[in-house]
Design a protein around this motif. Structure first.
Motif, short mmCIF file in Angstrom:
data_model
loop_
_atom_site.label_atom_id
_atom_site.label_comp_id
_atom_site.label_asym_id
_atom_site.label_seq_id
_atom_site.Cartn_x
_atom_site.Cartn_y
_atom_site.Cartn_z
N ILE A 167 0.84 -1.19 0.00
CA ILE A 167 0.00 0.00 0.00
C ILE A 167 0.88 1.24 0.00
CG2 ILE A 167 -1.90 -1.16 1.17
CD1 ILE A 167 -1.04 0.19 3.76
N LEU A 168 0.31 2.32 -0.43
CA LEU A 168 1.04 3.58 -0.52
C LEU A 168 1.11 4.26 0.85
CD1 LEU A 168 2.36 5.80 -2.28
CD2 LEU A 168 0.06 6.73 -2.64
N ASP A 169 2.30 4.68 1.21
CA ASP A 169 2.48 5.46 2.44
C ASP A 169 1.97 6.87 2.17
OD1 ASP A 169 3.29 6.82 4.68
OD2 ASP A 169 5.33 6.04 4.68
N PRO A 170 0.91 7.31 2.86
CA PRO A 170 0.41 8.68 2.62
C PRO A 170 1.47 9.75 2.83
CG PRO A 170 -1.14 7.42 3.95
CD PRO A 170 0.11 6.60 3.86
N LEU A 171 2.40 9.50 3.75
CA LEU A 171 3.44 10.50 4.01
C LEU A 171 4.40 10.63 2.83
CD1 LEU A 171 4.20 9.83 7.78
CD2 LEU A 171 2.64 11.48 6.75
N ALA A 172 4.48 9.61 1.98
CA ALA A 172 5.28 9.73 0.77
C ALA A 172 4.68 10.75 -0.18
CB ALA A 172 5.41 8.36 0.08
N VAL A 173 3.34 10.84 -0.17
CA VAL A 173 2.66 11.85 -0.98
C VAL A 173 2.86 13.23 -0.35
CG1 VAL A 173 0.46 12.55 -2.01
CG2 VAL A 173 0.98 10.12 -1.70
N TRP A 174 2.69 13.31 0.96
CA TRP A 174 2.83 14.59 1.66
C TRP A 174 4.23 15.17 1.46
CZ3 TRP A 174 0.08 14.97 7.04
CH2 TRP A 174 -1.25 14.55 6.92
N CYS A 175 5.24 14.31 1.49
CA CYS A 175 6.63 14.78 1.37
C CYS A 175 7.07 14.95 -0.08
CB CYS A 175 7.56 13.80 2.08
SG CYS A 175 7.37 13.77 3.88
N GLY A 176 6.21 14.60 -1.03
CA GLY A 176 6.56 14.79 -2.43
C GLY A 176 7.43 13.69 -3.01
#
Length: 345
Positions: free
Chosen positions: A71-80
């Protein structure tokens, strides 16, 4: 995306209906493509048009409910670290250069509501910790006259020593001591501090490009077997990497006798405010582990190593005062601190 935190009561709600299909694209991969750095001149001359391999590195997590699912780590999206791009943007290329949406993870499959909820809860707890630090620095300091009065009234336990290095660390997290953050909303300053902490915890201060690629492609196995922080051992305040691992509020103050050897390198604060901070930081640490259950070390403040308690006003060392002797200059300090932890005469 904003809707990751747009549910009822501020909780993540998931993607809204009608959103076009998205794919998860690693930011370094996308930047290399846009800059023409994904292939060498030799590749182009020889007609090798296959796109560069897509690697998600640490942007993926193992699902807590289905271990075989990524699954995708949401914090990877937040941090770009990754971008969410409409799949149609690649499909319209018609396969030119070997590019199409099937190269990437579909966002609909990679997104997990439980991970979004865990990330949002972590962010809210970080905000509480950040606000407590701001309160501690603005209202919780004990002045010299106040310290003398507490000592005279036998209330020295109400004030504790903290290293000046911690104060500088906190000032940086609050937006610096200058005017850089002046006039900005506290939510924005706290969010920036949160993203810095998450990035350091995820990558240990390195860029994604420096992470290296496993030879067998088992990037998840490598990630789950290692701590998120750069090094697994805990850090004393003021050491390199202190803002991405556990920060001990007393270790750098201890002399070989387990007391405060150099009060000039410390400042006094109210015990109640520090204890509140430690409680909030412990809750934040649990939130990190709820999102990253495989890690051994997460960003968190602790009083000290091996159960060391906070150092009260009367815990100065009469032997070491004036000599500047601290734990940093004596290998025996840690052992001595463990023996005298919480046992002040």
């Amino acid at each position: 995306p904003p809707w990751w935190g747009g549910g009822a009561g501020g909780a993540p709600a998931g993607a809204p209906r009608g959103l076009p299909p998205l794919v998860v694209v690693p930011t370094p991969w996308l930047e290399a493509l846009l800059r023409g750095e994904d292939r060498s001149l030799q590749d182009l001359l020889e007609g090798r048009l296959r796109p560069k391999e897509v690697s998600y590195a640490r942007a993926l997590l193992r699902s807590p409910t289905c271990p075989d699912r990524q699954i995708l780590d949401p914090l990877a999206v937040w941090c770009g670290d990754v971008k969410l791009i409409p799949a149609d943007a690649f499909d319209q290329l018609g396969g030119a250069g070997g590019l199409d949406s099937t190269l990437f993870l579909p966002f609909e499959e990679a997104a997990a509501p439980e991970a979004c909820q865990a990330a949002w809860s972590l962010h809210k707890l970080f905000q509480q910790e950040w606000l407590q630090i701001r309160k501690l620095l603005s209202e919780g300091k004990v002045t010299a006259p106040e310290a003398r009065q507490l000592q005279a009234e036998g209330r020295g336990e109400e004030a504790v020593w903290l290293p000046l290095k911690v104060q500088r660390l906190w000032q940086k997290a609050l937006g610096g001591t200058g005017g850089a953050g002046k006039g900005q909303a506290w939510e924005l300053l706290a969010l920036r501090a949160f993203l810095r902490e998450v990035h350091e915890a995820r990558w240990g201060g390195r860029a994604w490009q420096d992470e290296g690629k496993p030879e067998d492609g088992s990037e998840l196995q490598e990630f789950f077997a290692a701590p998120r922080c750069a090094e697994p051992r805990v850090r004393a305040a003021g050491t390199r990497g202190l803002d991405r691992c556990e920060v001990h509020l007393t270790e750098s103050l201890l002399c070989p006798h387990g007391r405060v050897g150099n009060p000039r390198a410390a400042f006094l604060v109210r015990r109640a405010e520090v204890e509140t901070l430690l409680e909030l930081s412990a809750a934040k640490g649990k939130a990190y582990r709820a999102l990253w259950p495989h890690v051994r070390v997460v960003p968190q403040y602790r009083a000290g190593p091996r159960g060391q308690l906070l150092l009260p006003l009367g815990a100065t060392c009469s032997v070491c005062q004036g000599k500047g002797t601290t734990a940093a200059t004596s290998a025996a300090a840690a052992a001595a601190a463990a023996e005298v932890a919480g046992a002040w005469p």
